[in-house]
Design a protein around this motif. Structure first.
Motif, PDB file in Angstrom:
ATOM      1  N   TYR A 127     -26.077 -29.038  10.208  1.00 44.01           N
ATOM      2  CA  TYR A 127     -27.469 -29.194   9.789  1.00 44.01           C
ATOM      3  C   TYR A 127     -27.684 -30.535   9.108  1.00 44.01           C
ATOM      4  CZ  TYR A 127     -31.887 -28.787   7.407  1.00 44.01           C
ATOM      5  OH  TYR A 127     -33.158 -29.033   6.964  1.00 44.01           O
ATOM      6  N   THR A 128     -28.682 -31.276   9.571  1.00 44.57           N
ATOM      7  CA  THR A 128     -29.201 -32.450   8.877  1.00 44.57           C
ATOM      8  C   THR A 128     -30.692 -32.481   9.161  1.00 44.57           C
ATOM      9  OG1 THR A 128     -29.047 -34.066  10.697  1.00 44.57           O
ATOM     10  CG2 THR A 128     -27.042 -33.715   9.371  1.00 44.57           C
ATOM     11  N   THR A 129     -31.384 -33.422   8.530  1.00 45.16           N
ATOM     12  CA  THR A 129     -32.816 -33.580   8.796  1.00 45.16           C
ATOM     13  C   THR A 129     -33.068 -34.487   9.996  1.00 45.16           C
ATOM     14  OG1 THR A 129     -32.923 -35.409   7.212  1.00 45.16           O
ATOM     15  CG2 THR A 129     -33.436 -33.187   6.392  1.00 45.16           C
ATOM     16  N   HIS A 130     -31.995 -35.048  10.570  1.00 43.93           N
ATOM     17  CA  HIS A 130     -32.171 -35.848  11.781  1.00 43.93           C
ATOM     18  C   HIS A 130     -32.777 -34.951  12.854  1.00 43.93           C
ATOM     19  CE1 HIS A 130     -30.707 -38.372  15.274  1.00 43.93           C
ATOM     20  NE2 HIS A 130     -31.329 -39.247  14.510  1.00 43.93           N
ATOM     21  N   PRO A 131     -33.853 -35.387  13.533  1.00 46.78           N
ATOM     22  CA  PRO A 131     -34.630 -34.472  14.388  1.00 46.78           C
ATOM     23  C   PRO A 131     -33.842 -33.621  15.378  1.00 46.78           C
ATOM     24  CG  PRO A 131     -35.845 -36.502  14.079  1.00 46.78           C
ATOM     25  CD  PRO A 131     -34.508 -36.716  13.427  1.00 46.78           C
ATOM     26  N   PRO A 132     -32.873 -34.165  16.140  1.00 45.37           N
ATOM     27  CA  PRO A 132     -32.169 -33.283  17.085  1.00 45.37           C
ATOM     28  C   PRO A 132     -31.368 -32.182  16.394  1.00 45.37           C
ATOM     29  CG  PRO A 132     -31.917 -35.570  17.732  1.00 45.37           C
ATOM     30  CD  PRO A 132     -32.500 -35.589  16.360  1.00 45.37           C
ATOM     31  N   ALA A 133     -30.637 -32.527  15.314  1.00 44.29           N
ATOM     32  CA  ALA A 133     -29.877 -31.511  14.592  1.00 44.29           C
ATOM     33  C   ALA A 133     -30.820 -30.516  13.913  1.00 44.29           C
ATOM     34  CB  ALA A 133     -28.967 -32.169  13.555  1.00 44.29           C
ATOM     35  N   HIS A 134     -31.923 -31.009  13.374  1.00 36.85           N
ATOM     36  CA  HIS A 134     -32.904 -30.123  12.733  1.00 36.85           C
ATOM     37  C   HIS A 134     -33.489 -29.156  13.756  1.00 36.85           C
ATOM     38  CE1 HIS A 134     -36.684 -29.068  10.551  1.00 36.85           C
ATOM     39  NE2 HIS A 134     -35.846 -29.081   9.527  1.00 36.85           N
ATOM     40  N   TRP A 135     -33.746 -29.641  14.974  1.00 40.72           N
ATOM     41  CA  TRP A 135     -34.254 -28.768  16.046  1.00 40.72           C
ATOM     42  C   TRP A 135     -33.245 -27.670  16.366  1.00 40.72           C
ATOM     43  CZ3 TRP A 135     -32.392 -27.623  20.928  1.00 40.72           C
ATOM     44  CH2 TRP A 135     -33.282 -26.972  21.801  1.00 40.72           C
ATOM     45  N   VAL A 136     -31.971 -28.025  16.456  1.00 39.51           N
ATOM     46  CA  VAL A 136     -30.933 -27.037  16.759  1.00 39.51           C
ATOM     47  C   VAL A 136     -30.954 -25.918  15.736  1.00 39.51           C
ATOM     48  CG1 VAL A 136     -28.433 -26.654  16.825  1.00 39.51           C
ATOM     49  CG2 VAL A 136     -29.432 -28.606  18.046  1.00 39.51           C
ATOM     50  N   HIS A 137     -31.147 -26.263  14.461  1.00 36.33           N
ATOM     51  CA  HIS A 137     -31.054 -25.272  13.387  1.00 36.33           C
ATOM     52  C   HIS A 137     -32.357 -24.535  13.119  1.00 36.33           C
ATOM     53  CE1 HIS A 137     -26.987 -25.760  11.560  1.00 36.33           C
ATOM     54  NE2 HIS A 137     -27.008 -26.835  12.317  1.00 36.33           N
ATOM     55  N   THR A 138     -33.478 -25.066  13.543  1.00 33.80           N
ATOM     56  CA  THR A 138     -34.751 -24.442  13.153  1.00 33.80           C
ATOM     57  C   THR A 138     -35.608 -23.976  14.325  1.00 33.80           C
ATOM     58  OG1 THR A 138     -35.866 -26.599  13.069  1.00 33.80           O
ATOM     59  CG2 THR A 138     -34.831 -25.803  11.033  1.00 33.80           C
ATOM     60  N   VAL A 139     -35.380 -24.520  15.510  1.00 30.76           N
ATOM     61  CA  VAL A 139     -36.240 -24.196  16.652  1.00 30.76           C
ATOM     62  C   VAL A 139     -35.455 -23.596  17.812  1.00 30.76           C
ATOM     63  CG1 VAL A 139     -37.847 -25.146  18.360  1.00 30.76           C
ATOM     64  CG2 VAL A 139     -37.841 -26.046  16.016  1.00 30.76           C
ATOM     65  N   CYS A 140     -34.301 -24.126  18.073  1.00 26.97           N
ATOM     66  CA  CYS A 140     -33.513 -23.732  19.247  1.00 26.97           C
ATOM     67  C   CYS A 140     -33.262 -22.225  19.292  1.00 26.97           C
ATOM     68  CB  CYS A 140     -32.187 -24.478  19.231  1.00 26.97           C
ATOM     69  SG  CYS A 140     -31.123 -24.124  20.640  1.00 26.97           S
ATOM     70  N   ALA A 141     -33.378 -21.664  20.484  1.00 24.14           N
ATOM     71  CA  ALA A 141     -33.150 -20.231  20.680  1.00 24.14           C
ATOM     72  C   ALA A 141     -32.492 -20.036  22.035  1.00 24.14           C
ATOM     73  CB  ALA A 141     -34.473 -19.463  20.619  1.00 24.14           C
ATOM     74  N   VAL A 142     -31.933 -18.851  22.244  1.00 21.91           N
ATOM     75  CA  VAL A 142     -31.385 -18.522  23.560  1.00 21.91           C
ATOM     76  C   VAL A 142     -32.509 -18.655  24.589  1.00 21.91           C
ATOM     77  CG1 VAL A 142     -30.421 -16.685  24.988  1.00 21.91           C
ATOM     78  CG2 VAL A 142     -29.576 -17.041  22.663  1.00 21.91           C
ATOM     79  N   GLY A 143     -32.237 -19.391  25.636  1.00 20.79           N
ATOM     80  CA  GLY A 143     -33.247 -19.665  26.647  1.00 20.79           C
ATOM     81  C   GLY A 143     -33.837 -21.064  26.555  1.00 20.79           C
ATOM     82  N   SER A 144     -33.652 -21.743  25.417  1.00 20.52           N
ATOM     83  CA  SER A 144     -34.167 -23.113  25.278  1.00 20.52           C
ATOM     84  C   SER A 144     -33.515 -24.018  26.305  1.00 20.52           C
ATOM     85  CB  SER A 144     -33.876 -23.653  23.869  1.00 20.52           C
ATOM     86  OG  SER A 144     -34.612 -22.969  22.891  1.00 20.52           O
ATOM     87  N   ARG A 145     -34.301 -24.950  26.828  1.00 23.79           N
ATOM     88  CA  ARG A 145     -33.793 -25.871  27.843  1.00 23.79           C
ATOM     89  C   ARG A 145     -33.743 -27.286  27.290  1.00 23.79           C
ATOM     90  NH1 ARG A 145     -37.389 -23.663  32.910  1.00 23.79           N
ATOM     91  NH2 ARG A 145     -36.604 -21.519  32.861  1.00 23.79           N
ATOM     92  N   VAL A 146     -32.687 -27.988  27.639  1.00 24.12           N
ATOM     93  CA  VAL A 146     -32.489 -29.368  27.226  1.00 24.12           C
ATOM     94  C   VAL A 146     -31.952 -30.134  28.437  1.00 24.12           C
ATOM     95  CG1 VAL A 146     -32.034 -28.742  24.812  1.00 24.12           C
ATOM     96  CG2 VAL A 146     -30.121 -28.899  26.427  1.00 24.12           C
ATOM     97  N   ALA A 147     -31.638 -31.408  28.228  1.00 28.40           N
ATOM     98  CA  ALA A 147     -30.938 -32.183  29.246  1.00 28.40           C
ATOM     99  C   ALA A 147     -29.824 -32.959  28.564  1.00 28.40           C
ATOM    100  CB  ALA A 147     -31.897 -33.119  29.972  1.00 28.40           C
ATOM    101  N   MET A 148     -28.728 -33.190  29.273  1.00 28.87           N
ATOM    102  CA  MET A 148     -27.562 -33.839  28.673  1.00 28.87           C
ATOM    103  C   MET A 148     -26.972 -34.865  29.634  1.00 28.87           C
ATOM    104  SD  MET A 148     -25.644 -30.701  26.669  1.00 28.87           S
ATOM    105  CE  MET A 148     -24.979 -29.961  28.165  1.00 28.87           C
ATOM    106  N   ARG A 149     -26.465 -35.938  29.038  1.00 26.40           N
ATOM    107  CA  ARG A 149     -25.767 -36.965  29.801  1.00 26.40           C
ATOM    108  C   ARG A 149     -24.439 -37.252  29.108  1.00 26.40           C
ATOM    109  NH1 ARG A 149     -29.384 -41.808  30.382  1.00 26.40           N
ATOM    110  NH2 ARG A 149     -29.002 -41.984  28.138  1.00 26.40           N
ATOM    111  N   VAL A 150     -23.349 -37.194  29.845  1.00 29.66           N
ATOM    112  CA  VAL A 150     -22.010 -37.342  29.277  1.00 29.66           C
ATOM    113  C   VAL A 150     -21.668 -38.818  29.065  1.00 29.66           C
ATOM    114  CG1 VAL A 150     -19.540 -36.999  29.723  1.00 29.66           C
ATOM    115  CG2 VAL A 150     -21.189 -35.182  30.278  1.00 29.66           C
ATOM    116  N   GLY A 151     -21.016 -39.091  27.948  1.00 30.85           N
ATOM    117  CA  GLY A 151     -20.556 -40.449  27.685  1.00 30.85           C
ATOM    118  C   GLY A 151     -19.351 -40.442  26.760  1.00 30.85           C
ATOM    119  N   GLY A 152     -18.824 -41.632  26.534  1.00 30.94           N
ATOM    120  CA  GLY A 152     -17.747 -41.789  25.561  1.00 30.94           C
ATOM    121  C   GLY A 152     -16.437 -42.253  26.152  1.00 30.94           C
TER     122      GLY A 152
END
Length: 309
Positions: A127-152
């Motif tokens: 948990y942080t207030t950074h928008p993506p992490a905040h979304w994970v902890h406060t909005v995200c639910a089973v069924g939520s859809r996102v998109a991902m791109r692998v890197g590193g």
């Protein structure tokens, strides 16, 4: 390489209908990520920090199919992904959330084996207030859809012909995520090697040094201890706690040390000819441990690190 797996009905919907939806056509359109990311300096944080890192070209849809509370501050997402999605143990994803301008960056804590078996990847997000992490902890639910791109460029992907190495994994806080992925992948390779009578891979040992504030913040600790029990001649670990107030649970006591990771522990697990060290955690920890390892004779090119803060 990603193997075949059976897709449940929800995953089949994800892999077909979701890709063709207007939302995913916008996300997957060539250049769309760059257009979206230029409108805010803050949202470029992750993308700027990792601009020089390798990235796959493809952006894949994913659907949340499970949420686990790993600690009071960390949620683990289980995501069903497109059949073409692939990654190497230790890599991260650019994490795109519909309706949110800021792009997240999260290391995968699962291994390629889980992807092969179930079509699932996992992300443990603090948990942080950074928008993506905040979304994970406060909005995200089973069924939520996102998109991902692998890197590193931080990954462990040995080939059968590679010489054996001994891994030293050093983690601070949620920096455990890519190292846990590497540990799980190493465990899978050891099982493959056992089943083939040692013909597939030459796998050395792995020692994990993992530091957190307290035992509650030690993610995956039960699974890590189980892996050490399954491969006692290959895996070992020490958990370091810096702000522990409660009494350590009895089953954890043999593995827990009070205070930071010491030079003595590092020295006991460094062989300049065989050791390959992966570090992930806060920059001050990475810098201090890297200097200590080089002082102990480990060549700089055998120290691989990932900084997220």
């Amino acid at each position: 390489m990603v193997g075949c797996f059976r897709m449940s009905a929800p995953c089949w919907f994800l892999c077909s209908a979701a890709v063709s939806s207007p939302l995913w056509r916008r996300l997957l359109a060539p250049g769309s990520a760059n257009r979206r990311n230029m409108s805010s300096k803050r949202q470029m944080d992750h993308l700027q920090r990792t601009a020089s890192n390798y990235r796959q070209n493809a952006l894949y849809p994913a659907q949340v199919c499970g949420i686990i509370n790993d600690s009071e501050t960390v949620k683990r997402l289980r995501l069903a992904v497109h059949p073409d999605f692939s990654f190497k143990a230790g890599q991260w994803v650019d994490f795109f959330i519909p309706g949110l301008e800021t792009v997240g960056g999260f290391s995968m804590c699962s291994n390629p084996g889980l992807l092969q078996r179930e079509g699932i990847v996992e992300l443990a997000v603090k948990y942080t207030t950074h928008p993506p992490a905040h979304w994970v902890h406060t909005v995200c639910a089973v069924g939520s859809r996102v998109a991902m791109r692998v890197g590193g460029d931080f990954y462990f992907d040995p080939q059968p012909s590679d010489p054996s190495v001994d891994l030293l994994l050093v983690a601070g806080g949620v920096g455990i995520n890519p190292l846990y992925s590497i540990l799980l992948h190493t465990s899978d390779l050891l099982r493959l090697n056992q089943s083939s009578g040692g013909r597939d891979y030459s796998i050395g040992s792995a020692h994990l040094c993992y530091s957190a504030k307290n035992t509650q913040e030690l993610l995956f600790k039960t699974s890590i201890i189980e892996k050490c029990g399954q491969f006692p001649d290959k895996f070992s670990c020490n958990f370091h706690v810096t702000q522990q107030r409660a009494e350590v649970e009895p089953h954890l006591q043999p593995f827990v040390k009070s205070g930071r990771i010491t030079e003595e522990e590092l020295q006991a697990n460094v062989d300049p000819q065989r050791t390959l060290c992966y570090l992930c955690g806060p920059p001050p920890m990475i810098e201090a441990v890297s200097q200590t390892l080089m002082h102990l004779g480990l060549p700089k090119d055998r120290i691989v690190f990932e900084k997220w803060w």
